[in-house]
Design an enzyme around this catalytic site. Structure first.
Site, PDB file in Angstrom:
ATOM      1  N   HIS A   1      62.480  54.859  59.825  1.00 11.28           N
ATOM      2  CA  HIS A   1      62.550  56.302  60.008  1.00 11.28           C
ATOM      3  C   HIS A   1      63.512  56.586  61.157  1.00 11.28           C
ATOM      4  CE1 HIS A   1      59.566  56.475  56.976  1.00 11.28           C
ATOM      5  NE2 HIS A   1      58.776  55.681  57.658  1.00 11.28           N
TER       6      HIS A   1
ATOM      7  N   THR B   1      61.305  44.197  61.207  1.00 10.51           N
ATOM      8  CA  THR B   1      60.545  45.282  60.590  1.00 10.51           C
ATOM      9  C   THR B   1      59.677  44.813  59.446  1.00 10.51           C
ATOM     10  OG1 THR B   1      60.639  47.526  59.715  1.00 10.51           O
ATOM     11  CG2 THR B   1      62.356  46.009  58.971  1.00 10.51           C
ATOM     12  N   ARG B   2      58.546  45.510  59.292  1.00 10.12           N
ATOM     13  CA  ARG B   2      57.719  45.330  58.113  1.00 10.12           C
ATOM     14  C   ARG B   2      57.507  46.688  57.449  1.00 10.12           C
ATOM     15  NH1 ARG B   2      53.451  44.773  62.517  1.00 10.12           N
ATOM     16  NH2 ARG B   2      51.865  46.296  61.989  1.00 10.12           N
TER      17      ARG B   2
ATOM     18  N   HIS C   1      63.273  54.451  64.302  1.00  9.84           N
ATOM     19  CA  HIS C   1      63.776  53.068  64.155  1.00  9.84           C
ATOM     20  C   HIS C   1      65.305  53.049  64.062  1.00  9.84           C
ATOM     21  CE1 HIS C   1      59.818  53.325  61.946  1.00  9.84           C
ATOM     22  NE2 HIS C   1      59.523  52.568  62.987  1.00  9.84           N
TER      23      HIS C   1
ATOM     24  N   ARG D   1      57.797  49.773  70.843  1.00 12.67           N
ATOM     25  CA  ARG D   1      56.407  49.973  71.220  1.00 12.67           C
ATOM     26  C   ARG D   1      55.489  49.198  70.283  1.00 12.67           C
ATOM     27  NH1 ARG D   1      53.124  53.299  69.024  1.00 12.67           N
ATOM     28  NH2 ARG D   1      51.292  54.029  70.140  1.00 12.67           N
TER      29      ARG D   1
END
Ligand SMILES: [Zn+2]
Length: 403
Positions: A202, A197-198, A205, A291
């Site tokens: 939410h 992740t960057r 995720h 995605r």
């Protein structure tokens, strides 16, 4: 004996960091050498070489490896590697160096390592961008970086002296592959999935991570700690938001939060492969690929990063993708769901891009219920309220232009 996956192309990690009694004399000797400055991206790559994150690479790639990696995703030794790891410099700096010479690598005014120069070469930047990014448009931030880098690449084995300010700035989050592997073993985890992740996490995720927890021993939420695009959430705010989420919504001992020192390249599918390669070194058997993984703008199809894993030759990459469809909250399902499990129309689904959310938060707007956990939103709102006006404009602009 460890039940963890073995490192990429090697039975053990190959860290190139000098430590203990070797370090001080090497640093002293390096002050006598000619200097080559590194970009932020190159320093991140050097640290990964230093901590074994890029096992089994021994340094920056020469021309034959660069070309093989661009064209066929493999080095001359036949090692699977999806993105060239190269060091560039200006022509004048390169002209002053002789092959065989040891040079000092600098970043932020300090010497951070050395390179034994084996080769100087020029590259066709368009060729690299066409293969790695599938575009040569300079609007693409990864292409821009390559186009703006020096014209000559320097190749050879490195010795690494420094991890920059990552260990101090991200104490408790920044971890080396040896450290994450030790932590997994301590927890009795064998099958670990990595979640790249960057951004803060939410609900969508959180759902991806929980799908992986259902089938693995644990998940490493692995944050990029290097440079991002302007307007992205800074790493310290993101880390705090993720910690709050994990503390409130996850079972103890199912998640490890960690971070790694690279800059984003935004190479979409190729970067997804690089993410899998170095997660193998960190001890993860799976990489969650959702995605538009590591994409930017509309350069990549939403599932290009899924499909590219099918082109990897059998056995070339041990870490496998957990390919998961687009996830969201659905009002009609009254639960989290994905395109694969929700039979309803788009109107029932709560879909909001990270960029749109940033725009909403920076303008003080309401975020739809079930999009994000309230504890996470509180931290993000505090961040946006603390932004100077000019930063806020930047956030809005990048929020509006990105998809
Ligand atoms: Zn539904």
């Amino acid at each position: 004996m460890t039940g963890l996956i073995k490192p990429h192309g090697s039975d053990q990690l190959i860290p190139l960091m000098l430590e203990g009694a070797e370090l001080e004399p090497a640093k002293k000797r390096a002050t006598e050498l000619k200097q080559v400055p590194l970009s932020s991206r190159e320093f991140g790559d050097l640290i990964m070489l230093g901590i074994g994150g890029f096992t089994p690479l021994k340094g920056f790639m020469g021309k034959a490896d660069w070309e093989g990696v661009c064209r066929d995703m493999k080095t001359t030794d036949g090692l699977f590697w999806p993105i060239p790891i190269t060091l560039s410099t200006e022509q004048a700096t390169a002209d002053a160096l002789n092959e065989g010479e040891e040079v000092a690598l600098t970043f932020g005014g300090g010497i951070v390592g050395t390179l034994t120069l084996q080769e100087k070469y020029s590259i066709d930047k368009a060729f690299e961008c066409e293969h790695v990014f599938t575009t040569t448009e300079e609007e693409h931030p990864g292409v821009k970086m390559v186009m703006e880098q020096g014209d000559i690449n320097l190749a050879g084995p490195v010795q690494v002296f420094s991890q920059g300010d990552f260990p101090q700035r991200f104490a408790g989050i920044y971890k080396t592959p040896a450290e994450t592997r030790a932590e997994f073993e301590k927890r009795g985890w064998n099958n670990v999935a990595a979640f790249q992740t960057r951004n803060p996490l939410h609900r969508s995720h959180e759902y991806l991570v929980k799908i992986a927890i259902e089938i693995c021993d644990g998940v490493m939420i692995h944050s990029l700690l290097g440079n991002l695009k302007p307007g992205d959430i800074p790493a310290d705010v993101r880390t705090k938001a993720i910690s709050t989420l994990v503390d409130n919504y996850f079972v103890d001992n199912t998640v490890l939060q960690a971070g790694y020192p690279l800059d984003m390249r935004y190479a979409g599918p190729r970067e997804a492969l690089l993410h899998a390669v170095f997660r193998q070194n960190y001890g993860c058997s799976y990489l969650i690929v959702g995605r538009d993984h590591a994409g930017v703008g509309d350069y990549y199809g939403p599932f290009d990063a899924h499909d590219i894993f099918d082109k990897v030759p059998e056995g070339a990459l041990l870490t496998k993708p957990l390919k998961i469809d687009w996830t969201f909250w659905c009002e009609a399902c009254n639960s989290m769901a994905s395109m694969k499990t929700c039979p309803h129309d788009a109107e029932h689904r709560l879909l909001l891009s990270g960029s749109k959310l940033r725009k909403l938060l920076s303008e003080g707007g309401d975020v739809p219920e079930n999009f994000s956990r309230p504890e996470v939103l509180t931290i993000l709102r505090e961040h946006y309220e603390g932004l100077a006006d000019e930063d806020r404009v930047e956030v809005k602009l990048s929020g509006a232009s990105a998809k």
